[in-house]
Design an enzyme around this catalytic site. Structure first.
Site, PDB file in Angstrom:
ATOM      1  N   GLU A  82     -20.571  22.918 -15.447  1.00 24.55           N
ATOM      2  CA  GLU A  82     -19.486  22.223 -16.125  1.00 24.55           C
ATOM      3  C   GLU A  82     -19.795  20.727 -16.183  1.00 24.55           C
ATOM      4  OE1 GLU A  82     -16.564  20.638 -17.966  1.00 24.55           O
ATOM      5  OE2 GLU A  82     -16.659  22.832 -17.845  1.00 24.55           O
ATOM      6  N   HIS A 127      -7.963  23.235 -32.740  1.00 24.50           N
ATOM      7  CA  HIS A 127      -8.443  24.609 -32.922  1.00 24.50           C
ATOM      8  C   HIS A 127      -9.751  24.654 -33.701  1.00 24.50           C
ATOM      9  CE1 HIS A 127      -3.907  25.803 -32.661  1.00 24.50           C
ATOM     10  NE2 HIS A 127      -4.419  25.521 -31.475  1.00 24.50           N
TER      11      HIS A 127
END
Length: 488
Positions: A31, A427
């Site tokens: 990450e 999105h």
């Protein structure tokens, strides 16, 4: 023991890491951001604090000529939990026809019949999906006003029919955010090798097979090896890593001095996104009040068809219990926002590198509102939101008056308003499209075409954006992607 690298601890990546580890695979989860220690992540009322924070990649588009020449902010999570640590936790499966279209157009095996059981399993397993929470008074009135406008009240938009106004189904428990990191990966963290604060520069490819990844660059480069590499860095992060790896359009890579490993013209193409435009109201009879701890500032939304003949709704306004000023000049400190929303965009943009290094920002072009049909639909949604604000449940009960666009902006001038104010619905999808054709970046099992041992499992593989928020589809892709990896 079989080993795998998962790049990205967001919605899809956390699920993949959990499922592979449960199956006995040695998983290294990488990450770029840190752990989710910021209290604002866990309190739904504080989500707005996370934009432009250390947990936000803080991406911006290039100037958008059809959206007022503005550079649009694209918040993306740079933290365990990814964008599911920053978003409003809204759970929308989408329309059955979305997935049937995927299947029909080459993403075979991704029809509604294939994916619906996966959604159901997620919702009944580790991730709590609920609308069992009290509505804020203003949110209850917004739903009532929408019904007065003529919309049906839809008690379950995930039940097969999207149309109507609904209380949002969210991933929340006891007033706290639940995302796939906290539900899937964090509980078995001791079984994983987790590297945080480490940015992946590129995938290592030998003889046509991915064998690991490079962390950092220059003298700081470190290599991590594994049998398989799964990219789950999202619709912006994943294509950037592929391009820096030499996997992408050969002419663009050559121009940047990046050795071409695989000429894959589809990498970074097909970028599209949902868009929002605000309608903001003040209240003269009683105050809405400030956000309350543990209570999301958005609890309701609606799905609506802006014109006749559409197979599914093309708009999805989302309703906020605060004035969402954004770049607008604040006019008071109290109120609410009906944020008009476009969810079936026709415009398609692209993502390109500006250089080969980690510090070189990607050139992100949403082509926002380039297609006139998108502007028409979003403008129709704004007009509908204006009408809802005049209904008795809001105008009479709360004394709602429109602040923006404001009474000086007639309905026939709303398109200009939309182009000056449109923002992302968060999105972004499509930049590593799956399919069966030569331009598809991944095949229907999410394998990068032309490179063995490399898969993409995140929102970038979506051929077209579903009708609604993309977090649930990204989770579904994570579950299915893990199955594909385990199947070999």
């Amino acid at each position: 023991m079989r080993s795998a690298i998962v790049v990205g601890a967001g919605t899809s990546g956390a699920i993949v890491a959990r499922r592979l580890s449960d199956a006995g695979v040695a998983v290294t989860l990488i990450e770029a951001g840190g752990y989710d220690t910021n209290p604002a992540i866990h309190d739904p009322s504080r989500a707005g604090e996370l934009w432009h924070s250390a947990e936000d990649w803080d991406f911006f588009t290039v100037p958008q000529p059809h959206a007022g020449g503005r550079r649009l902010h694209l918040p993306r999570g740079k933290v365990t939990g990814g964008s599911h640590a920053l978003n409003a936790m809204i759970w929308v499966r989408g329309a059955a026809s979305d997935y049937d279209r995927w299947d029909r157009e080459g993403a075979t095996g991704w029809s509604w019949a294939d994916v619906e059981p996966v959604f159901a399993a997620i919702e009944n397993d580790l991730l709590p999906v609920t609308d069992d929470y009290p509505l804020s008074p203003i949110q209850a009135s917004i739903i009532e006003a929408a019904v007065q406008e003529g919309l049906p009240h839809n008690p379950n938009y995930n039940g097969g029919v999207l149309d109507g106004v609904s209380q949002e189904q969210v991933t929340m428990r006891d007033g706290r955010r639940v995302n796939t990191w906290t539900a899937y990966a964090q509980p078995i963290a001791e079984q994983l090798t987790i590297l945080t604060g480490r940015e992946v520069h590129s995938v290592i490819v030998h003889d046509g097979r991915a064998v690991g990844v490079r962390l950092g660059e220059g003298e700081e480069t470190e290599e991590v090896r594994a049998d398989e590499v799964i990219l789950a860095a999202g619709a912006i992060g994943t294509p950037v890593i592929l391009l820096r790896s030499g996997i992408g359009p050969a002419d663009e890579l050559d121009a940047l001095g990046i050795p071409v490993v695989l000429d894959a013209p589809g990498v970074g193409r097909n970028l599209h996104d949902h868009l929002l435009s605000p309608v903001i109201f003040a209240t003269g009879k009683k105050p809405v009040g400030p956000p309350q701890p543990g209570v999301s500032v958005t609890q309701s939304h609606l799905f609506w068809r802006s014109r006749e003949g559409l197979p599914e709704p093309d708009t999805q306004p989302i309703h906020f219990s605060v004035p969402m000023w954004g770049e607008l000049e604040p006019r008071g400190s109290d109120g609410f926002t009906l944020m008009a929303g476009l969810v079936t965009p026709y415009s398609r943009g692209s993502l390109r590198l500006t250089g080969p290094g980690l510090a070189d920002p990607p050139a992100i072009d949403l082509a926002a509102l380039e297609d006139q049909r998108d502007a028409d639909a979003l403008a129709a949604s704004v007009r509908q939101c204006r009408r809802i604000g005049t209904r008795p449940a809001l105008a009479e009960e709360w004394g709602a008056t429109e602040v923006y666009p404001g009474p000086d902006v007639p309905d026939d001038a709303v398109e200009d308003w939309v182009r000056r104010t449109a923002i992302t619905y968060h999105h972004q999808v499509g930049t590593c499209r799956m399919g069966s054709d030569a331009e598809a970046v991944v095949d229907p099992q999410l394998r990068v075409r032309g490179i063995d041992g490399l898969r993409v499992v995140d929102a970038s593989v979506m051929p077209t954006v579903p009708t609604g928020n993309t977090n649930a589809p990204a989770a579904m892709i994570g579950e299915r992607g893990a199955r594909f990896v385990l199947a070999g």
